[in-house]
Write a protein that holds these residues in place. Structure first.
Motif, PDB file in Angstrom:
ATOM      1  N   PRO A  46      92.960 -50.024 -55.091  1.00  0.00           N
ATOM      2  CA  PRO A  46      94.182 -49.702 -55.915  1.00  0.00           C
ATOM      3  C   PRO A  46      94.633 -48.224 -55.361  1.00  0.00           C
ATOM      4  CG  PRO A  46      91.868 -49.501 -56.929  1.00  0.00           C
ATOM      5  CD  PRO A  46      91.727 -50.127 -55.713  1.00  0.00           C
ATOM      6  N   ASP A  51     101.443 -47.694 -56.337  1.00  0.00           N
ATOM      7  CA  ASP A  51     102.045 -48.470 -57.546  1.00  0.00           C
ATOM      8  C   ASP A  51     102.957 -47.777 -58.523  1.00  0.00           C
ATOM      9  OD1 ASP A  51      99.868 -50.272 -56.811  1.00  0.00           O
ATOM     10  OD2 ASP A  51      98.537 -49.576 -58.283  1.00  0.00           O
ATOM     11  N   ARG A  54     105.924 -48.273 -56.489  1.00  0.00           N
ATOM     12  CA  ARG A  54     106.724 -49.462 -56.722  1.00  0.00           C
ATOM     13  C   ARG A  54     107.601 -49.745 -57.959  1.00  0.00           C
ATOM     14  NH1 ARG A  54     106.599 -51.581 -51.901  1.00  0.00           N
ATOM     15  NH2 ARG A  54     104.802 -51.908 -50.977  1.00  0.00           N
TER      16      ARG A  54
END
Length: 104
Positions: A46, A51, A54
């Motif tokens: 992770p 993230d 994104r």
């Protein structure tokens, strides 16, 4: 033999050499590392920065007004530039110009 025929022969020979080289490259077997995979690939781990970026990408134009996206972009920029201390604001131009004035 005229120039047109000679050009066609050269073109055919060139294409034949290119196809042969491509076929040889595709048929080569790739060497696998002997030790195998010693650690998990980065893609499976992770990454909160990735993230978040994104998420900002999916926001589209609304990300320009999002403070969280501005902070993430600043972190990514600092990481890309290799800066040790992240900049306080969303732009690093004042810090760069200040350091240039100090160098003089």
């Amino acid at each position: 033999m005229d120039g047109k025929a000679l050009a066609r022969i050269v073109a055919v020979v060139f294409v034949a050499v290119a196809v042969t080289a491509s076929a040889l490259e595709m048929s080569r077997k790739k060497d696998k590392p002997l030790g195998g995979c010693l650690h998990a690939p980065e893609a499976s781990m992770p990454n909160p920065l990735r993230d978040g970026l994104r998420r900002c990408q999916t926001l589209g134009e609304a990300a320009l007004r999002d403070d969280g996206c501005a902070r993430l972009w600043a972190k990514q920029r600092d990481r890309f530039l290799g800066l040790d201390k992240p900049s306080g604001g969303s732009t690093s131009e004042p810090a760069v110009s200040q350091s240039l004035h100090e160098a003089r």
